[in-house]
Design an enzyme around this catalytic site. Structure first.
Site, short mmCIF file in Angstrom:
data_model
loop_
_atom_site.label_atom_id
_atom_site.label_comp_id
_atom_site.label_asym_id
_atom_site.label_seq_id
_atom_site.Cartn_x
_atom_site.Cartn_y
_atom_site.Cartn_z
N ALA A 1 0.80 -1.23 0.00
CA ALA A 1 0.00 0.00 0.00
C ALA A 1 0.83 1.27 0.00
CB ALA A 1 -0.93 0.00 1.21
N HIS B 1 -1.66 6.84 4.50
CA HIS B 1 -0.31 6.47 4.93
C HIS B 1 0.58 7.69 4.81
CE1 HIS B 1 -1.49 2.20 4.57
NE2 HIS B 1 -2.12 2.60 3.48
#
Length: 267
Positions: free
Chosen positions: A123, A219
């Protein structure tokens, strides 16, 4: 050349990867999967993915590459046997590698079998930068995972948090990457990947936040050293089949497989 690729696990990630491989006429593949439940096989893959019976069945099928996408326990059960048999592996559940003893056994098994272990970016981005600063004692790495309530719905009640009434962001964890990866095996594989690429499990700092207003799986990666600074922020769409993981992960694994099979690669 037709490649033989075996999956350990056939959940959301592996199913998407398998579909992508089967759709690529330029790189023909034969696929098989080791899964606990034949019902896991999506209808679109029926008749196109062979189902294997345990590790002996996987080894007998003689794949060119094994892709683990079944969780940390599957690595403990199957990875060492695959590697000792000389089978290259892509390990998606990188959090298992936060266990130093397990990681050492897998590397030793790979050396004994002449196999290789690859961990996809999944990711996140920026692993090449982290690898460049990995040897520096003066580098700092901070990673923040910020996900919506849906990603943590199963875990929040055990932390004393009602997922249906949570109105503000809450920090669930702050500490070293090793602890984050092992404490949250379904949500924090990224923490282990960052730490393994960069300055290690102890020095890589992790913040875990559940945020009802989060736009997606977010993130944030900050790296500081005398060489410079890097700041990356990603907002990934959650997987439709599993909100704990980003939809991007399957595409990252697919790209890793293609690099593994290719004669020419970048990065």
């Amino acid at each position: 050349m037709t490649h033989r690729i075996a999956f350990i696990g056939l959940g959301a990630i592996a199913s998407d990867v398998a579909a992508g491989l089967l759709a690529d006429a330029a790189q023909p593949c034969q696929l098989a999967a080791l899964t606990r439940n034949a019902a896991d096989l999506p209808p679109a893959l029926a008749g196109r993915v062979a189902l294997l019976d345990g590790l002996p069945g996987l080894l007998a099928w003689r794949p060119d590459l094994v892709v683990e996408a079944a969780g940390q326990q599957a690595i403990a059960e199957h990875a060492e046997g695959c590697l000792r048999a000389g089978l290259d592996m892509i390990i998606c559940s990188a959090g298992a590698l936060a266990d130093d003893a397990l990681r050492a056994r897998l590397i030793a098994a790979a050396e004994a079998g002449g196999a290789r272990i690859r961990v996809p970016a999944g990711a996140i981005a920026g692993l090449d930068y982290l690898q460049a600063v990995a040897g520096r004692d003066d580098a700092e790495v901070v990673y923040e995972s910020r996900k919506p309530v849906a990603a943590w719905r199963a875990e929040l009640p055990g932390m004393g948090i009602d997922p249906d009434t949570l109105a503000e962001s809450r920090t669930l964890f702050s500490g070293p990457a090793r602890e984050a990866a092992l404490r949250f095996p379904k949500n924090l594989n990224v923490a282990a990947t960052l730490a393994l690429a960069g300055i290690g499990m102890t020095r890589t700092r992790v913040e875990v936040v559940v945020d009802p207003r989060a736009r997606g799986n977010q993130h944030r990666i900050q790296v500081r050293s005398p060489l410079g600074e890097m700041q990356i922020e990603l907002v990934n769409a959650p997987s439709p089949a599993n909100p704990k993981t980003s939809w991007l992960v399957a595409q990252s694994v697919l790209a890793t497989i293609r690099r593994h099979l290719a004669r020419f690669t970048i990065g």
